[in-house]
Design a protein around this motif. Sequence first.
Motif, PDB file in Angstrom:
ATOM      1  N   LEU A 106       0.791  -1.035  -0.153  1.00  0.00           N
ATOM      2  CA  LEU A 106      -0.052  -0.027  -0.080  1.00  0.00           C
ATOM      3  C   LEU A 106       0.836   1.023  -0.026  1.00  0.00           C
ATOM      4  O   LEU A 106       0.733   2.317  -0.670  1.00  0.00           O
ATOM      5  CB  LEU A 106      -0.873  -0.119   1.212  1.00  0.00           C
ATOM      6  CG  LEU A 106      -2.403  -1.091   1.173  1.00  0.00           C
ATOM      7  CD1 LEU A 106      -2.774  -1.116   2.474  1.00  0.00           C
ATOM      8  CD2 LEU A 106      -3.054  -0.335   0.149  1.00  0.00           C
ATOM      9  N   SER A 107       1.861   1.243   0.700  1.00  0.00           N
ATOM     10  CA  SER A 107       2.866   2.343   0.839  1.00  0.00           C
ATOM     11  C   SER A 107       3.489   2.476  -0.600  1.00  0.00           C
ATOM     12  O   SER A 107       3.636   3.690  -1.110  1.00  0.00           O
ATOM     13  CB  SER A 107       3.988   2.269   2.018  1.00  0.00           C
ATOM     14  OG  SER A 107       3.245   2.150   3.084  1.00  0.00           O
ATOM     15  N   ALA A 108       3.930   1.542  -1.140  1.00  0.00           N
ATOM     16  CA  ALA A 108       4.605   1.488  -2.379  1.00  0.00           C
ATOM     17  C   ALA A 108       3.666   2.056  -3.558  1.00  0.00           C
ATOM     18  O   ALA A 108       4.026   2.729  -4.399  1.00  0.00           O
ATOM     19  CB  ALA A 108       5.157   0.184  -2.913  1.00  0.00           C
ATOM     20  N   PHE A 109       2.225   1.825  -3.254  1.00  0.00           N
ATOM     21  CA  PHE A 109       1.404   2.330  -4.318  1.00  0.00           C
ATOM     22  C   PHE A 109       1.296   3.769  -4.309  1.00  0.00           C
ATOM     23  O   PHE A 109       0.853   4.477  -5.235  1.00  0.00           O
ATOM     24  CB  PHE A 109       0.125   1.399  -4.311  1.00  0.00           C
ATOM     25  CG  PHE A 109       0.175  -0.101  -4.729  1.00  0.00           C
ATOM     26  CD1 PHE A 109       0.992  -0.528  -5.900  1.00  0.00           C
ATOM     27  CD2 PHE A 109      -0.576  -0.983  -3.967  1.00  0.00           C
ATOM     28  CE1 PHE A 109       0.986  -1.675  -6.213  1.00  0.00           C
ATOM     29  CE2 PHE A 109      -0.487  -2.410  -4.297  1.00  0.00           C
ATOM     30  CZ  PHE A 109       0.353  -2.894  -5.426  1.00  0.00           C
ATOM     31  N   LEU A 110       1.317   3.969  -3.204  1.00  0.00           N
ATOM     32  CA  LEU A 110       1.196   5.712  -2.955  1.00  0.00           C
ATOM     33  C   LEU A 110       2.358   6.432  -3.370  1.00  0.00           C
ATOM     34  O   LEU A 110       2.277   7.381  -3.760  1.00  0.00           O
ATOM     35  CB  LEU A 110       0.797   6.097  -1.477  1.00  0.00           C
ATOM     36  CG  LEU A 110      -0.636   5.645  -0.913  1.00  0.00           C
ATOM     37  CD1 LEU A 110      -0.945   5.719   0.610  1.00  0.00           C
ATOM     38  CD2 LEU A 110      -1.569   6.386  -1.684  1.00  0.00           C
ATOM     39  N   PHE A 111       3.600   5.886  -3.032  1.00  0.00           N
ATOM     40  CA  PHE A 111       4.797   6.780  -3.537  1.00  0.00           C
ATOM     41  C   PHE A 111       5.650   5.456  -4.313  1.00  0.00           C
ATOM     42  O   PHE A 111       6.571   5.083  -3.815  1.00  0.00           O
ATOM     43  CB  PHE A 111       5.523   7.069  -2.332  1.00  0.00           C
ATOM     44  CG  PHE A 111       4.929   8.418  -1.784  1.00  0.00           C
ATOM     45  CD1 PHE A 111       4.920   9.496  -2.419  1.00  0.00           C
ATOM     46  CD2 PHE A 111       4.392   8.483  -0.325  1.00  0.00           C
ATOM     47  CE1 PHE A 111       4.307  10.811  -2.086  1.00  0.00           C
ATOM     48  CE2 PHE A 111       3.691   9.698  -0.102  1.00  0.00           C
ATOM     49  CZ  PHE A 111       3.709  10.673  -0.606  1.00  0.00           C
ATOM     50  N   PRO A 112       5.553   5.516  -5.745  1.00  0.00           N
ATOM     51  CA  PRO A 112       6.343   4.690  -6.557  1.00  0.00           C
ATOM     52  C   PRO A 112       7.578   5.611  -6.741  1.00  0.00           C
ATOM     53  O   PRO A 112       8.030   6.617  -6.380  1.00  0.00           O
ATOM     54  CB  PRO A 112       5.446   4.743  -7.978  1.00  0.00           C
ATOM     55  CG  PRO A 112       4.664   5.987  -7.725  1.00  0.00           C
ATOM     56  CD  PRO A 112       4.365   6.297  -6.331  1.00  0.00           C
ATOM     57  N   ASP A 113       8.637   4.602  -7.309  1.00  0.00           N
ATOM     58  CA  ASP A 113       9.882   5.293  -7.664  1.00  0.00           C
ATOM     59  C   ASP A 113      10.098   6.474  -8.531  1.00  0.00           C
ATOM     60  O   ASP A 113      10.719   7.408  -8.361  1.00  0.00           O
ATOM     61  CB  ASP A 113      10.888   4.175  -8.128  1.00  0.00           C
ATOM     62  CG  ASP A 113      10.882   3.044  -7.109  1.00  0.00           C
ATOM     63  OD1 ASP A 113      10.921   3.271  -5.791  1.00  0.00           O
ATOM     64  OD2 ASP A 113      11.357   1.772  -7.335  1.00  0.00           O
ATOM     65  N   SER A 114       8.805   6.607  -9.389  1.00  0.00           N
ATOM     66  CA  SER A 114       8.815   7.581 -10.282  1.00  0.00           C
ATOM     67  C   SER A 114       7.384   7.597 -10.686  1.00  0.00           C
ATOM     68  O   SER A 114       6.742   6.812 -10.925  1.00  0.00           O
ATOM     69  CB  SER A 114       9.575   7.445 -11.207  1.00  0.00           C
ATOM     70  OG  SER A 114       9.413   8.433 -12.395  1.00  0.00           O
ATOM     71  N   ILE A 115       7.062   8.911 -10.873  1.00  0.00           N
ATOM     72  CA  ILE A 115       5.437   9.337 -11.743  1.00  0.00           C
ATOM     73  C   ILE A 115       5.600  10.054 -12.781  1.00  0.00           C
ATOM     74  O   ILE A 115       4.911  10.826 -13.056  1.00  0.00           O
ATOM     75  CB  ILE A 115       4.498   9.901 -10.578  1.00  0.00           C
ATOM     76  CG1 ILE A 115       4.885  11.169 -10.072  1.00  0.00           C
ATOM     77  CG2 ILE A 115       4.264   8.822  -9.497  1.00  0.00           C
ATOM     78  CD1 ILE A 115       3.828  12.038  -9.436  1.00  0.00           C
ATOM     79  N   ASN A 116       6.793   9.813 -13.346  1.00  0.00           N
ATOM     80  CA  ASN A 116       7.223  10.718 -14.830  1.00  0.00           C
ATOM     81  C   ASN A 116       6.239  10.326 -15.783  1.00  0.00           C
ATOM     82  O   ASN A 116       5.878  11.126 -16.724  1.00  0.00           O
ATOM     83  CB  ASN A 116       8.563  10.445 -15.424  1.00  0.00           C
ATOM     84  CG  ASN A 116       9.649  10.938 -14.311  1.00  0.00           C
ATOM     85  OD1 ASN A 116       9.362  11.909 -13.503  1.00  0.00           O
ATOM     86  ND2 ASN A 116      10.752  10.259 -14.179  1.00  0.00           N
ATOM     87  N   ASP A 117       5.355   9.308 -15.751  1.00  0.00           N
ATOM     88  CA  ASP A 117       4.756   8.902 -16.617  1.00  0.00           C
ATOM     89  C   ASP A 117       3.252   9.560 -16.612  1.00  0.00           C
ATOM     90  O   ASP A 117       2.416   9.381 -17.515  1.00  0.00           O
ATOM     91  CB  ASP A 117       4.399   7.321 -16.865  1.00  0.00           C
ATOM     92  CG  ASP A 117       5.713   6.566 -17.287  1.00  0.00           C
ATOM     93  OD1 ASP A 117       6.509   7.023 -17.961  1.00  0.00           O
ATOM     94  OD2 ASP A 117       5.675   5.431 -17.016  1.00  0.00           O
ATOM     95  N   TYR A 118       3.135  10.327 -15.591  1.00  0.00           N
ATOM     96  CA  TYR A 118       1.637  10.936 -15.359  1.00  0.00           C
ATOM     97  C   TYR A 118       1.938  12.520 -15.150  1.00  0.00           C
ATOM     98  O   TYR A 118       3.064  12.944 -14.814  1.00  0.00           O
ATOM     99  CB  TYR A 118       1.345  10.224 -13.891  1.00  0.00           C
ATOM    100  CG  TYR A 118       0.847   8.787 -13.785  1.00  0.00           C
ATOM    101  CD1 TYR A 118      -0.025   7.892 -14.276  1.00  0.00           C
ATOM    102  CD2 TYR A 118       2.117   7.891 -13.417  1.00  0.00           C
ATOM    103  CE1 TYR A 118       0.070   6.896 -14.323  1.00  0.00           C
ATOM    104  CE2 TYR A 118       1.959   6.663 -13.429  1.00  0.00           C
ATOM    105  CZ  TYR A 118       0.987   5.874 -13.858  1.00  0.00           C
ATOM    106  OH  TYR A 118       1.099   4.613 -13.854  1.00  0.00           O
ATOM    107  N   THR A 119       0.644  13.012 -14.938  1.00  0.00           N
ATOM    108  CA  THR A 119       0.749  14.528 -14.954  1.00  0.00           C
ATOM    109  C   THR A 119       1.109  14.887 -13.545  1.00  0.00           C
ATOM    110  O   THR A 119       1.359  16.090 -13.273  1.00  0.00           O
ATOM    111  CB  THR A 119      -0.527  15.060 -15.490  1.00  0.00           C
ATOM    112  OG1 THR A 119      -1.728  14.539 -15.117  1.00  0.00           O
ATOM    113  CG2 THR A 119      -0.579  14.920 -17.098  1.00  0.00           C
TER     114      THR A 119
END
Length: 196
Positions: free
Chosen positions: A94-107
């Motif tokens: 759950l923690s990893a789903f909230l803060f992934p390593d990168s969200i560069n693919d998203y706005t």
Amino acid sequence: MNPPLPSPEIFQHVRIIMGMVVGLSVTRLLNGLVRIIQHPGQTRIYPVHIGWVLTLLLMLVHFWWWEFWLVTLPSWTFETYLFLIVYAIVLFFLSAFLFPDSINDYTGYEDFFISRRRWFFSFLALSVVFDLVDTLIKGPAHYAMFSVEYWFRVPVYLVLCGVAIVSASRRFHVAFVSLGLLYEISWILRHFETLT
């Protein structure tokens, strides 16, 4: 054959391993929050996402507190040990789903959270089921202190998670995280303020 260890000694061993996984979860959430503070213009924040981060932080602290009741278990099995480790791993996911390593693919975090909500809420629902089993493991006396509210709480959370999986409604997600956080605070204050 070795003589069996006393239950409190086994509990201390299990608690250390669970603590490592819970510690990784808390670290992930705190690092994510600090990154947002350090680079406020880098990624657009989303209040629902922040709400779930705060809720999960509270759940993790609560998890660590309520697992102390395991010290009263009269005997331990490998299945119980494995169950608790997997429960802690579910919380880490759950923690990893909230803060992934990168969200560069998203706005931003809104785009990320809404597009990945199926994973998050599936694991949140799984954590509710794990909580139920965990409560039953601790015995009838532990379960009895929750009365009928517990049997109301579990299915309501499961239904809300199901709706959150299929619905991208921003209003629903704001309402769910707001009520969920307030209820979690109320639940802790009413049932878990002390361990006596």
